[in-house]
Design a protein around this motif. Sequence first.
Motif, PDB file in Angstrom:
ATOM      1  N   ILE A  72       0.853  -1.183   0.000  1.00 26.69           N
ATOM      2  CA  ILE A  72       0.000   0.000   0.000  1.00 26.69           C
ATOM      3  C   ILE A  72       0.889   1.232   0.000  1.00 26.69           C
ATOM      4  O   ILE A  72       1.625   1.479   0.964  1.00 26.69           O
ATOM      5  CB  ILE A  72      -0.929   0.027   1.236  1.00 26.69           C
ATOM      6  CG1 ILE A  72      -1.785  -1.238   1.296  1.00 26.69           C
ATOM      7  CG2 ILE A  72      -1.805   1.280   1.201  1.00 26.69           C
ATOM      8  CD1 ILE A  72      -2.586  -1.373   2.592  1.00 26.69           C
ATOM      9  N   GLY A  73       0.845   1.981  -1.067  1.00 23.79           N
ATOM     10  CA  GLY A  73       1.609   3.222  -1.184  1.00 23.79           C
ATOM     11  C   GLY A  73       0.830   4.348  -0.524  1.00 23.79           C
ATOM     12  O   GLY A  73      -0.019   4.971  -1.153  1.00 23.79           O
ATOM     13  N   THR A  74       1.103   4.579   0.749  1.00 23.36           N
ATOM     14  CA  THR A  74       0.266   5.477   1.535  1.00 23.36           C
ATOM     15  C   THR A  74       0.366   6.943   1.118  1.00 23.36           C
ATOM     16  O   THR A  74      -0.606   7.684   1.275  1.00 23.36           O
ATOM     17  CB  THR A  74       0.574   5.341   3.037  1.00 23.36           C
ATOM     18  OG1 THR A  74       1.958   5.628   3.263  1.00 23.36           O
ATOM     19  CG2 THR A  74       0.228   3.956   3.531  1.00 23.36           C
ATOM     20  N   ASN A  75       1.490   7.359   0.587  1.00 18.75           N
ATOM     21  CA  ASN A  75       1.607   8.754   0.162  1.00 18.75           C
ATOM     22  C   ASN A  75       0.644   9.039  -0.992  1.00 18.75           C
ATOM     23  O   ASN A  75      -0.128  10.003  -0.947  1.00 18.75           O
ATOM     24  CB  ASN A  75       3.042   9.085  -0.254  1.00 18.75           C
ATOM     25  CG  ASN A  75       4.027   8.932   0.884  1.00 18.75           C
ATOM     26  OD1 ASN A  75       3.660   8.904   2.051  1.00 18.75           O
ATOM     27  ND2 ASN A  75       5.296   8.810   0.544  1.00 18.75           N
ATOM     28  N   TRP A 131      -0.547 -11.360   1.012  1.00 19.93           N
ATOM     29  CA  TRP A 131      -0.102 -10.673   2.219  1.00 19.93           C
ATOM     30  C   TRP A 131      -0.014  -9.187   1.886  1.00 19.93           C
ATOM     31  O   TRP A 131       0.073  -8.814   0.710  1.00 19.93           O
ATOM     32  CB  TRP A 131       1.196 -11.246   2.777  1.00 19.93           C
ATOM     33  CG  TRP A 131       2.425 -11.175   1.925  1.00 19.93           C
ATOM     34  CD1 TRP A 131       2.890 -12.130   1.072  1.00 19.93           C
ATOM     35  CD2 TRP A 131       3.367 -10.096   1.858  1.00 19.93           C
ATOM     36  NE1 TRP A 131       4.059 -11.712   0.488  1.00 19.93           N
ATOM     37  CE2 TRP A 131       4.371 -10.470   0.955  1.00 19.93           C
ATOM     38  CE3 TRP A 131       3.462  -8.858   2.484  1.00 19.93           C
ATOM     39  CZ2 TRP A 131       5.454  -9.649   0.649  1.00 19.93           C
ATOM     40  CZ3 TRP A 131       4.541  -8.024   2.181  1.00 19.93           C
ATOM     41  CH2 TRP A 131       5.525  -8.436   1.265  1.00 19.93           C
ATOM     42  N   VAL A 132      -0.076  -8.349   2.917  1.00 18.17           N
ATOM     43  CA  VAL A 132      -0.194  -6.912   2.690  1.00 18.17           C
ATOM     44  C   VAL A 132       0.831  -6.147   3.515  1.00 18.17           C
ATOM     45  O   VAL A 132       0.960  -6.360   4.718  1.00 18.17           O
ATOM     46  CB  VAL A 132      -1.614  -6.414   3.047  1.00 18.17           C
ATOM     47  CG1 VAL A 132      -1.755  -4.929   2.725  1.00 18.17           C
ATOM     48  CG2 VAL A 132      -2.680  -7.233   2.316  1.00 18.17           C
ATOM     49  N   GLY A 133       1.533  -5.261   2.844  1.00 16.06           N
ATOM     50  CA  GLY A 133       2.500  -4.398   3.503  1.00 16.06           C
ATOM     51  C   GLY A 133       2.164  -2.936   3.273  1.00 16.06           C
ATOM     52  O   GLY A 133       1.413  -2.600   2.354  1.00 16.06           O
ATOM     53  N   LEU A 150       3.629   6.778   6.037  1.00 17.99           N
ATOM     54  CA  LEU A 150       2.697   6.339   7.077  1.00 17.99           C
ATOM     55  C   LEU A 150       3.176   5.077   7.784  1.00 17.99           C
ATOM     56  O   LEU A 150       2.864   4.867   8.959  1.00 17.99           O
ATOM     57  CB  LEU A 150       1.314   6.122   6.460  1.00 17.99           C
ATOM     58  CG  LEU A 150       0.109   6.358   7.349  1.00 17.99           C
ATOM     59  CD1 LEU A 150       0.151   7.710   8.026  1.00 17.99           C
ATOM     60  CD2 LEU A 150      -1.167   6.200   6.564  1.00 17.99           C
ATOM     61  N   GLY A 151       3.944   4.252   7.109  1.00 19.34           N
ATOM     62  CA  GLY A 151       4.472   3.047   7.737  1.00 19.34           C
ATOM     63  C   GLY A 151       5.380   3.355   8.919  1.00 19.34           C
ATOM     64  O   GLY A 151       5.503   2.553   9.841  1.00 19.34           O
ATOM     65  N   ALA A 152       5.997   4.517   8.902  1.00 13.37           N
ATOM     66  CA  ALA A 152       6.909   4.912   9.972  1.00 13.37           C
ATOM     67  C   ALA A 152       6.228   5.750  11.048  1.00 13.37           C
ATOM     68  O   ALA A 152       6.875   6.150  12.018  1.00 13.37           O
ATOM     69  CB  ALA A 152       8.078   5.703   9.385  1.00 13.37           C
ATOM     70  N   ASP A 153       4.945   5.992  10.896  1.00 12.47           N
ATOM     71  CA  ASP A 153       4.200   6.805  11.861  1.00 12.47           C
ATOM     72  C   ASP A 153       3.845   5.945  13.071  1.00 12.47           C
ATOM     73  O   ASP A 153       2.884   5.178  13.055  1.00 12.47           O
ATOM     74  CB  ASP A 153       2.943   7.356  11.202  1.00 12.47           C
ATOM     75  CG  ASP A 153       2.163   8.304  12.095  1.00 12.47           C
ATOM     76  OD1 ASP A 153       2.334   8.267  13.323  1.00 12.47           O
ATOM     77  OD2 ASP A 153       1.358   9.076  11.543  1.00 12.47           O
ATOM     78  N   SER A 185       7.070  -1.289   5.839  1.00 10.73           N
ATOM     79  CA  SER A 185       8.326  -0.989   5.158  1.00 10.73           C
ATOM     80  C   SER A 185       8.697   0.447   5.484  1.00 10.73           C
ATOM     81  O   SER A 185       7.940   1.373   5.177  1.00 10.73           O
ATOM     82  CB  SER A 185       8.148  -1.167   3.649  1.00 10.73           C
ATOM     83  OG  SER A 185       9.326  -0.811   2.972  1.00 10.73           O
ATOM     84  N   VAL A 186       9.849   0.617   6.125  1.00  9.37           N
ATOM     85  CA  VAL A 186      10.273   1.956   6.536  1.00  9.37           C
ATOM     86  C   VAL A 186      11.733   2.168   6.163  1.00  9.37           C
ATOM     87  O   VAL A 186      12.484   1.215   5.995  1.00  9.37           O
ATOM     88  CB  VAL A 186      10.084   2.166   8.059  1.00  9.37           C
ATOM     89  CG1 VAL A 186       8.625   2.008   8.453  1.00  9.37           C
ATOM     90  CG2 VAL A 186      10.946   1.226   8.876  1.00  9.37           C
ATOM     91  N   SER A 187      12.110   3.444   6.056  1.00  4.50           N
ATOM     92  CA  SER A 187      13.511   3.733   5.786  1.00  4.50           C
ATOM     93  C   SER A 187      14.327   3.402   7.035  1.00  4.50           C
ATOM     94  O   SER A 187      13.806   3.381   8.151  1.00  4.50           O
ATOM     95  CB  SER A 187      13.696   5.190   5.366  1.00  4.50           C
ATOM     96  OG  SER A 187      13.310   6.044   6.406  1.00  4.50           O
ATOM     97  N   PRO A 188      15.613   3.125   6.866  1.00  2.00           N
ATOM     98  CA  PRO A 188      16.442   2.687   7.989  1.00  2.00           C
ATOM     99  C   PRO A 188      16.384   3.600   9.212  1.00  2.00           C
ATOM    100  O   PRO A 188      16.424   3.126  10.341  1.00  2.00           O
ATOM    101  CB  PRO A 188      17.851   2.646   7.399  1.00  2.00           C
ATOM    102  CG  PRO A 188      17.643   2.381   5.951  1.00  2.00           C
ATOM    103  CD  PRO A 188      16.367   3.115   5.595  1.00  2.00           C
ATOM    104  N   SER A 189      16.248   4.890   9.014  1.00  2.00           N
ATOM    105  CA  SER A 189      16.241   5.808  10.159  1.00  2.00           C
ATOM    106  C   SER A 189      15.004   5.649  11.039  1.00  2.00           C
ATOM    107  O   SER A 189      14.998   6.081  12.186  1.00  2.00           O
ATOM    108  CB  SER A 189      16.371   7.259   9.688  1.00  2.00           C
ATOM    109  OG  SER A 189      15.270   7.610   8.881  1.00  2.00           O
ATOM    110  N   PHE A 190      13.960   5.019  10.520  1.00  2.00           N
ATOM    111  CA  PHE A 190      12.730   4.812  11.296  1.00  2.00           C
ATOM    112  C   PHE A 190      12.605   3.400  11.844  1.00  2.00           C
ATOM    113  O   PHE A 190      11.668   3.096  12.573  1.00  2.00           O
ATOM    114  CB  PHE A 190      11.503   5.139  10.451  1.00  2.00           C
ATOM    115  CG  PHE A 190      11.381   6.596  10.126  1.00  2.00           C
ATOM    116  CD1 PHE A 190      10.993   7.508  11.089  1.00  2.00           C
ATOM    117  CD2 PHE A 190      11.670   7.057   8.852  1.00  2.00           C
ATOM    118  CE1 PHE A 190      10.880   8.850  10.798  1.00  2.00           C
ATOM    119  CE2 PHE A 190      11.561   8.399   8.545  1.00  2.00           C
ATOM    120  CZ  PHE A 190      11.167   9.297   9.519  1.00  2.00           C
TER     121      PHE A 190
END
Length: 135
Positions: free
Chosen positions: A45-48, A92-94, A99-102, A118-123
């Motif tokens: 899911i591309g939340t942006n 399966w759903v990712g 928003l994934g890092a919120d 799925s989040v960037s490494p900093s999150f």
Amino acid sequence: MAEVKAELSAEGIAYKDVEIGIMIETPAAVWISEELGREVDFFSIGTNDLTQYTLAIDRQNAKLDSINDSHHPAVLRSIQTVIKNGHKGGAWVGICGELGADTTLTKTFIEMGIDELSVSPSFLLPVRDAVRKLD
């Protein structure tokens, strides 16, 4: 998926089994997510983009930042629908995108049944911490 494998085999083309997935980024994809879930192994899911298209807001227009709300009930219901329909269809759903890092929504996503964030490494550490605190 079976048709693709049959076609490759018929043509003598070697292949490995890989998961096939699609991005869910528009309301149209949300509405047919159950059918799509039967055709693929996973959804991301591309939340942006989903937020932008659901709310009909240009996310690159800074003047609209005050109403660009990824926590809007329509966005969250869309995510819930995709998770439910994806699982119903066997996918399966990712979640990817900001928003994934919120971490204010981590518990909500887990309760919705999300399979992956799925989040960037900093999150990574803050999200992992939020998941651990759910116990």
